[in-house]
Structures are given as structure tokens and as C-alpha cells.
Scaffold this active site. Sequence first.
Site, short mmCIF file in Angstrom:
data_model
loop_
_atom_site.label_atom_id
_atom_site.label_comp_id
_atom_site.label_asym_id
_atom_site.label_seq_id
_atom_site.Cartn_x
_atom_site.Cartn_y
_atom_site.Cartn_z
N GLU A 42 0.83 -1.21 0.00
CA GLU A 42 0.00 0.00 0.00
C GLU A 42 0.87 1.26 0.00
OE1 GLU A 42 -2.71 -0.62 3.27
OE2 GLU A 42 -3.82 -2.15 2.14
N CYS A 51 -2.00 -4.65 -5.42
CA CYS A 51 -2.54 -5.89 -4.86
C CYS A 51 -1.50 -7.00 -4.92
CB CYS A 51 -3.77 -6.34 -5.65
SG CYS A 51 -5.21 -5.29 -5.43
N GLU A 53 -1.91 -9.97 -6.06
CA GLU A 53 -1.97 -10.66 -7.36
C GLU A 53 -1.07 -9.95 -8.37
OE1 GLU A 53 -4.45 -9.85 -5.45
OE2 GLU A 53 -5.95 -11.46 -5.36
N CYS A 84 -9.68 -8.55 -6.80
CA CYS A 84 -10.50 -7.40 -7.23
C CYS A 84 -10.70 -7.45 -8.75
CB CYS A 84 -9.82 -6.09 -6.82
SG CYS A 84 -8.39 -5.64 -7.83
N CYS A 87 -7.52 -7.01 -10.86
CA CYS A 87 -6.63 -8.18 -10.82
C CYS A 87 -7.23 -9.36 -11.59
CB CYS A 87 -6.31 -8.55 -9.38
SG CYS A 87 -5.12 -7.41 -8.65
N1 THU Z 1 -6.03 -6.97 -1.73
C1 THU Z 1 -5.17 -7.77 -2.41
O1 THU Z 1 -3.96 -7.52 -2.44
N2 THU Z 1 -5.69 -8.84 -3.07
C2 THU Z 1 -6.99 -9.24 -3.01
O2 THU Z 1 -7.33 -10.28 -3.57
C3 THU Z 1 -7.96 -8.42 -2.29
C4 THU Z 1 -7.46 -7.16 -1.70
C5 THU Z 1 -5.47 -5.84 -0.97
C6 THU Z 1 -5.65 -4.47 -1.53
C7 THU Z 1 -5.47 -3.62 -0.30
O3 THU Z 1 -4.07 -3.41 -0.06
C8 THU Z 1 -6.01 -4.48 0.82
O4 THU Z 1 -6.06 -5.80 0.30
C9 THU Z 1 -7.38 -4.08 1.31
O5 THU Z 1 -8.28 -3.97 0.27
#
Ligand code: THU
Length: 126
Positions: A42, A51, A53, A84, A87
Amino acid sequence: MSQDLYEAARAVRENAHAPYSNFRVGVAIRSSSGIFVGCNVENASYPEGNCAESGAISAMIAGGDVEILEVLVYGEADTPVAPCGGCRQKLAEFSSPSVPVKLAGPEGVRVEMTVGELLPAAFSLK
Ligand code: THU
């Protein structure tokens, strides 16, 4: 056999940088050349975060592979953690619709689906 993917995704989740959401995710991708992992990273400028993925896909591409064979997403929420929308498109770019996607938590794999189920009628190069 997804135990290796499970262990890899659970381990890389520990490295996630998620001070804003406090929600850490780990992803492991199997390709023909091995396993690639990613975690969410983040940013204080929220939209700039990545993310898990996306990180795993970048690692695979940087490693010289372009074909995803299996995906495992590890998160610790009450319900299965699914990729999401963005992704899903990124996964579809390097997967056939039949590629398995396993959504896992502390007790193991919770849901098994495919890239095609996650993103039907995907927009693609074709
Ligand atoms: N997030 C992922 O990295 N992958 C997912 O499959 C769902 C959400 C992350 C994005 C963000 O940093 C945190 O989870 C909260 O949404």
C-alpha cells in the site's frame, strides 16, 4: 497438489505492506518454471497501492514466464478473499479460462474456482 502454493502464499503475506487497511494478502502463482509470489504493497497515496496478485504476476513476468497454471490467494478474513476486478483482468491476461484459482485462509483452501468464472467474457488480445 496446492500445498506448496498454500505455504508460499501464506509466507509472503507476512511481508505485505498494509499500514492503511491492515489487511494483508499473499498470492502464489504456479507457472511452468516454478512458483512466483506477491503481497499487497500500500501507499500513503491510496490509489498507488498494489494488490498481491499484481505483485505475483509482475514477479512471474520478470522471471521470464508468461503462462499462469494455478493461482492461490491467501487472506485472513471471515469470508474468502477474492481478487479485485482489476486483478481479474490481469490474471486473465496470462491464464486460460480453465486455470484454477484457490481462495484460502488459515484453515486451508475455502473456495476453488477458475479464472473464467472470476471474469467471464474477458476482454483480451484476441
Ligand atoms: N487486496 C489484495 O492484495 N488482493 C486481493 O485479492 C484483495 C485485496 C489488498 C488491496 C489492499 O491493499 C487491501 O487488500 C485491502 O483492500
